[in-house]
Each structure stands twice: as C-alpha cells, then as structure tokens.
Write a protein that holds these residues in place. Structure first.
Motif: not given
Length: 147
Positions: A33-41
């Motif tokens: 949805a955000k067109n990104i490749g990583a999320l901080l946990v």
C-alpha cells in the motif's frame, strides 16, 4: 558532505512500522500500500527489528505456512544496522555496502528518528556530483549563473 540529518530534513521523518506480533500478511499488505520495501518493527515504541521484502522472500517458504499464520517476529531481522543523524551519507554508503542491507533506521538516544534507503543515498550522491559538474562548467566557461 551531507549528513543523515540533512537527508532526513529533505525527505521527511515519517517511518512505516509494524508490531512484531502482527501477521506477515499485514506487513506485506502495508508495504504494498505504501510502495515501500521495509518496515521497522517496533514494540512499545522501541526498535526490535526490521522486516523487509527480502526477509519474506528468503525465509517464509521454509515455514510452510500461510502468511496470515506467520508473525512478523518469526521472519524479521532482529540485529539491525542503524545510524545516527550525524553520520555522513558516505559513511552510510560504506555501511550498506559492508552489511549488504538496503535500509538503515536512524536512531538518536535510542529513539527512531527516520529511515534512509540505499536509494536515498544514491540520489544524494548523484545530486552532489551534478552540483560539482555545474560549478566546474561555470568555472571553465566563465559564467556566473542566472542573475
């Protein structure tokens, strides 16, 4: 030499994140949805890992379960390379090359300030070189630029 702080001032401080007990399906949906490749946990506001498309593609198949049944903490990278706002972009380039990562969280006093990607670093390097080329052309041709 550009610092991480200056880079973040230009791109923004927003950080996409997810809790470690959320499903991998939710994480993948959020990244798409955000067109990104990583999320901080983040757990209670504290960085506990990073979840990337690479984590999913390289680890999920071995669990042989649906993405809805896998928690982020099962696939995330817990040992996260990170930088502080005073790092130079050159130092960051060296770090992403050495550690073979594509995203660097920015922490100050243990608090997440932002995230930079290898794309941000490349963009900054190109911008810096374009400026130098422009200045050299002005010097060579004796122009001062727009007045």
């Amino acid at each position: 030499m550009t610092t991480v702080k200056e880079l973040l001032e230009g791109k923004g401080y927003q950080v996409a994140n997810i809790e470690p007990d959320k499903s991998v399906y939710e994480a993948m949906h959020l990244m798409a949805a955000k067109n990104i490749g990583a999320l901080l946990v983040l757990h209670q506001g504290k960085l506990v890992g990073i979840f990337t498309e690479r984590d999913y593609s390289r680890k999920a198949y071995s669990l042989d379960r649906l993405a809805k049944d896998i928690q982020v903490k099962e696939l995330m990278t817990a040992q996260v390379a990170y930088v502080s706002p005073d790092y130079s972009t050159e130092d960051c380039m060296a770090l992403v090359t050495k550690t073979r990562v594509r995203h660097l969280p920015v922490l100050e006093d243990g608090k997440v300030m932002g995230i930079i990607s290898i794309g941000d670093l490349v963009k900054d390097a190109i911008s810096g070189r374009e400026f130098i080329i422009d200045q050299l052309e002005r010097y060579i041709y004796g122009t001062r630029g727009p007045e």
